[in-house]
Scaffold this motif. Structure first.
Motif, PDB file in Angstrom:
ATOM      1  N   HIS A 195       0.934  -1.112  -0.074  1.00  0.00           N
ATOM      2  CA  HIS A 195      -0.201   0.159   0.071  1.00  0.00           C
ATOM      3  C   HIS A 195       0.996   1.244  -0.008  1.00  0.00           C
ATOM      4  N   GLY A 196       0.656   2.090  -0.926  1.00  0.00           N
ATOM      5  CA  GLY A 196       1.664   3.305  -1.168  1.00  0.00           C
ATOM      6  C   GLY A 196       1.408   4.279  -0.127  1.00  0.00           C
ATOM      7  N   ARG A 197       1.196   4.117   1.050  1.00  0.00           N
ATOM      8  CA  ARG A 197       1.085   4.968   2.150  1.00  0.00           C
ATOM      9  C   ARG A 197       1.890   4.550   3.434  1.00  0.00           C
ATOM     10  N   THR A 198       2.329   5.641   4.343  1.00  0.00           N
ATOM     11  CA  THR A 198       2.839   5.006   5.387  1.00  0.00           C
ATOM     12  C   THR A 198       1.818   4.765   6.486  1.00  0.00           C
ATOM     13  N   ARG A 199       2.178   4.346   7.814  1.00  0.00           N
ATOM     14  CA  ARG A 199       1.323   3.839   8.574  1.00  0.00           C
ATOM     15  C   ARG A 199       0.765   5.243   8.917  1.00  0.00           C
ATOM     16  N   THR A 200       1.474   6.119   9.443  1.00  0.00           N
ATOM     17  CA  THR A 200       0.852   7.601   9.985  1.00  0.00           C
ATOM     18  C   THR A 200       0.197   8.503   8.859  1.00  0.00           C
ATOM     19  N   GLN A 201       0.128   7.820   7.562  1.00  0.00           N
ATOM     20  CA  GLN A 201      -0.799   8.615   6.704  1.00  0.00           C
ATOM     21  C   GLN A 201      -2.255   8.061   6.916  1.00  0.00           C
ATOM     22  N   GLN A 202      -2.468   6.809   7.409  1.00  0.00           N
ATOM     23  CA  GLN A 202      -3.406   6.047   7.364  1.00  0.00           C
ATOM     24  C   GLN A 202      -4.130   5.734   5.826  1.00  0.00           C
ATOM     25  N   TYR A 203      -5.265   6.700   5.760  1.00  0.00           N
ATOM     26  CA  TYR A 203      -5.745   6.335   4.257  1.00  0.00           C
ATOM     27  C   TYR A 203      -5.875   7.981   4.046  1.00  0.00           C
ATOM     28  N   LYS A 204      -5.164   8.618   4.311  1.00  0.00           N
ATOM     29  CA  LYS A 204      -5.305  10.281   4.051  1.00  0.00           C
ATOM     30  C   LYS A 204      -4.190  10.446   2.887  1.00  0.00           C
ATOM     31  N   GLY A 205      -4.338  11.507   2.269  1.00  0.00           N
ATOM     32  CA  GLY A 205      -3.376  11.844   1.298  1.00  0.00           C
ATOM     33  C   GLY A 205      -3.327  11.235  -0.170  1.00  0.00           C
ATOM     34  N   ARG A 206      -2.289  11.032  -0.607  1.00  0.00           N
ATOM     35  CA  ARG A 206      -2.219  10.240  -2.092  1.00  0.00           C
ATOM     36  C   ARG A 206      -1.271   9.025  -1.915  1.00  0.00           C
ATOM     37  N   ALA A 207      -1.593   8.212  -2.253  1.00  0.00           N
ATOM     38  CA  ALA A 207      -0.578   6.895  -2.324  1.00  0.00           C
ATOM     39  C   ALA A 207       0.625   7.425  -3.183  1.00  0.00           C
ATOM     40  N   ASN A 208       1.835   6.944  -2.775  1.00  0.00           N
ATOM     41  CA  ASN A 208       3.005   7.423  -3.580  1.00  0.00           C
ATOM     42  C   ASN A 208       3.351   6.348  -4.533  1.00  0.00           C
ATOM     43  N   TRP A 209       2.766   6.588  -5.679  1.00  0.00           N
ATOM     44  CA  TRP A 209       3.068   5.392  -6.743  1.00  0.00           C
ATOM     45  C   TRP A 209       4.550   5.754  -7.275  1.00  0.00           C
ATOM     46  N   GLU A 210       5.105   6.927  -7.202  1.00  0.00           N
ATOM     47  CA  GLU A 210       6.465   7.197  -7.807  1.00  0.00           C
ATOM     48  C   GLU A 210       7.376   6.124  -7.080  1.00  0.00           C
ATOM     49  N   LEU A 211       6.944   5.966  -5.603  1.00  0.00           N
ATOM     50  CA  LEU A 211       8.089   5.143  -4.892  1.00  0.00           C
ATOM     51  C   LEU A 211       7.518   3.669  -5.163  1.00  0.00           C
ATOM     52  N   LEU A 212       6.262   3.347  -5.343  1.00  0.00           N
ATOM     53  CA  LEU A 212       5.865   2.139  -5.430  1.00  0.00           C
ATOM     54  C   LEU A 212       6.490   1.452  -6.910  1.00  0.00           C
ATOM     55  N   GLU A 213       6.628   2.498  -8.039  1.00  0.00           N
ATOM     56  CA  GLU A 213       6.953   1.914  -9.163  1.00  0.00           C
ATOM     57  C   GLU A 213       8.790   2.026  -9.331  1.00  0.00           C
ATOM     58  N   GLN A 214       9.347   2.703  -8.304  1.00  0.00           N
ATOM     59  CA  GLN A 214      10.714   2.446  -7.921  1.00  0.00           C
ATOM     60  C   GLN A 214      11.000   1.142  -7.408  1.00  0.00           C
ATOM     61  N   VAL A 215      10.315   0.840  -6.315  1.00  0.00           N
ATOM     62  CA  VAL A 215      10.303  -0.305  -5.496  1.00  0.00           C
ATOM     63  C   VAL A 215      10.189  -1.645  -6.643  1.00  0.00           C
ATOM     64  N   ALA A 216       9.200  -1.620  -7.387  1.00  0.00           N
ATOM     65  CA  ALA A 216       8.832  -2.648  -8.096  1.00  0.00           C
ATOM     66  C   ALA A 216       9.965  -2.894  -9.149  1.00  0.00           C
ATOM     67  N   LYS A 217      10.476  -2.040  -9.742  1.00  0.00           N
ATOM     68  CA  LYS A 217      11.474  -1.893 -10.759  1.00  0.00           C
ATOM     69  C   LYS A 217      12.837  -2.669 -10.098  1.00  0.00           C
ATOM     70  N   GLU A 218      13.161  -2.415  -8.751  1.00  0.00           N
ATOM     71  CA  GLU A 218      14.449  -2.737  -8.382  1.00  0.00           C
ATOM     72  C   GLU A 218      14.094  -4.256  -7.333  1.00  0.00           C
ATOM     73  N   SER A 219      12.915  -4.582  -7.319  1.00  0.00           N
ATOM     74  CA  SER A 219      12.433  -5.643  -6.476  1.00  0.00           C
ATOM     75  C   SER A 219      12.899  -6.956  -6.630  1.00  0.00           C
ATOM     76  N   PRO A 220      13.395  -8.039  -5.871  1.00  0.00           N
ATOM     77  CA  PRO A 220      13.650  -9.440  -6.146  1.00  0.00           C
ATOM     78  C   PRO A 220      12.508 -10.140  -6.374  1.00  0.00           C
ATOM     79  N   LEU A 221      11.341  -9.741  -5.817  1.00  0.00           N
ATOM     80  CA  LEU A 221      10.047 -10.467  -5.447  1.00  0.00           C
ATOM     81  C   LEU A 221       9.160  -9.579  -6.550  1.00  0.00           C
ATOM     82  N   PRO A 222       8.300 -10.554  -6.867  1.00  0.00           N
ATOM     83  CA  PRO A 222       6.910  -9.875  -7.378  1.00  0.00           C
ATOM     84  C   PRO A 222       6.258  -8.781  -6.537  1.00  0.00           C
TER      85      PRO A 222
END
Length: 363
Positions: A195-222
């Motif tokens: 989930h593209g948010r931190t715990r402190t964000q709860q469900y507020k603000g926007r999910a950080n898809w820029e980070l998710l895409e970066q993580v997915a590109k480098e990840s050794p797991l699906p």
């Protein structure tokens, strides 16, 4: 669980489902296979088998149970054990457990195996206070030094794949999802949903898809991306250009139960879902809930919230919502719902996706 025959979908609705479902492509995430890369995210008090099975029938590639307490399972709590129920027709289902003790989680996972899920998922993302204060959910992200033992203990107890669902980190100063993924890889975890948010964000603000895409590109797991996939148009854009292997939809399907199918529509398709279609799936969900429990009050509560969500954005939805909430009887509620949906001339919805929706912690 008493399995009964359900009222078949009309030829028209079933034809739409079949046509769009043929465009899906099966995927493998590690050793776990799914009918498509669009999955239903686990949501508390929502993802019992009635809603999960309905979503599978409406094009979802796979589902995960609502988060289930390992302690409730180990104590033999009747309500908790019912949450482990899997309908025989569910094809791609994982059971999600939460808890702070590796040994307690391993013991509960063994019990969960009796329901014959495809995989066991560890909840490491729930931000709700009553979960976090006990050291489970997203609190597990705070001390990564314990995660290797945690994962290994649970994995050694089961003979099916182990997966995890996390957040990007505890807060903006502790974004450690990459570290968690590498630990998970070392201990044989099959895939990671983020989930593209931190715990402190709860469900507020926007999910950080820029980070998710970066993580997915480098990840050794699906990696399964999750967050703010509220409409078919958003999902289609993500699918067309993403490093993520799959996507989890949570709040989106609540207001658009056809979102999994609509995400495969093409611009020249003349298919549209009608008010009658909404009534048919509402009736199907009602029939599944009657299999899940014989407590009429429980069914009323479960149906009422889904009916209101299904109606969101439709004509006169506000007035309909007020009528439903004032109705104390299940049978009358279903009749009012049927009359409402069948009175509509169109199922075109007007929803402001920027408005906060269900931010109190279901996912």
């Amino acid at each position: 669980m008493e399995i009964k025959q359900v009222t078949p979908f009309s030829k028209d609705l079933q034809g739409k489902i079949d046509f769009l479902s043929k465009r899906r492509t099966e995927i493998n995430l590690g050793s776990v296979s799914f009918a498509s890369p669009l999955l239903l995210a686990p949501m508390s008090n929502i993802c019992a088998f009635p809603f999960r099975l309905l979503m599978e029938e409406l094009g979802c590639g796979g589902t995960v149970s609502e988060l289930i307490s390992c302690h409730g399972i180990n104590y033999g709590n009747e309500k908790t054990l019912r949450m482990l129920s899997i309908h025989p027709d569910e094809k791609n289902i994982g059971i999600q457990l939460f808890g702070e003790s590796a040994e307690s989680m391993a013991l509960a996972a063994k019990v969960a195996l009796e329901s014959r899920p495809k995989f066991i998922d560890i909840n490491m993302g729930c931000p709700v206070r009553k979960v976090v204060t006990k050291g489970s959910g997203s609190a597990l992200l705070k001390d990564t030094s314990k995660l290797g033992h945690f994962f290994k203990t649970i994995k050694d107890a089961i003979d099916i794949p182990l997966t995890i669902k996390i957040r990007t980190g505890w807060d903006d100063d502790q974004i450690n999802c990459k570290e968690v993924i590498h630990i998970a890889k070392e201990e044989g975890v099959e895939f990671v949903a983020i989930h593209g948010r931190t715990r402190t964000q709860q469900y507020k603000g926007r999910a950080n898809w820029e980070l998710l895409e970066q993580v997915a590109k480098e990840s050794p797991l699906p990696i399964i991306g999750n967050g703010d996939l509220h409409s078919a148009s958003i999902v289609k854009k993500r699918m067309s250009n993403s490093n993520c292997d799959a996507f989890m939809l949570a709040r989106g399907p609540l207001r658009d139960p056809f979102i999994f199918l609509e995400s495969y529509k093409e611009d020249d398709d003349k298919i549209s879902f009608t008010p009658s279609d909404y009534w048919e799936i509402t009736r199907r969900l009602f029939e599944y809930n009657k299999m899940y429990t014989d407590r009429e009050r429980t069914i009323l509560i479960m149906m009422r919230k889904h009916i209101i969500w299904f109606a969101a954005g439709l004509s006169n939805a506000g007035q309909f919502r007020n009528t439903i909430f004032k109705c104390p009887e299940l049978e009358d509620t279903m009749k009012i719902t049927e009359d409402y949906f069948l009175s509509l001339s169109s199922a075109n919805k007007k929803i402001n996706e920027d408005e906060a929706f269900m931010t109190s912690g279901h996912g």
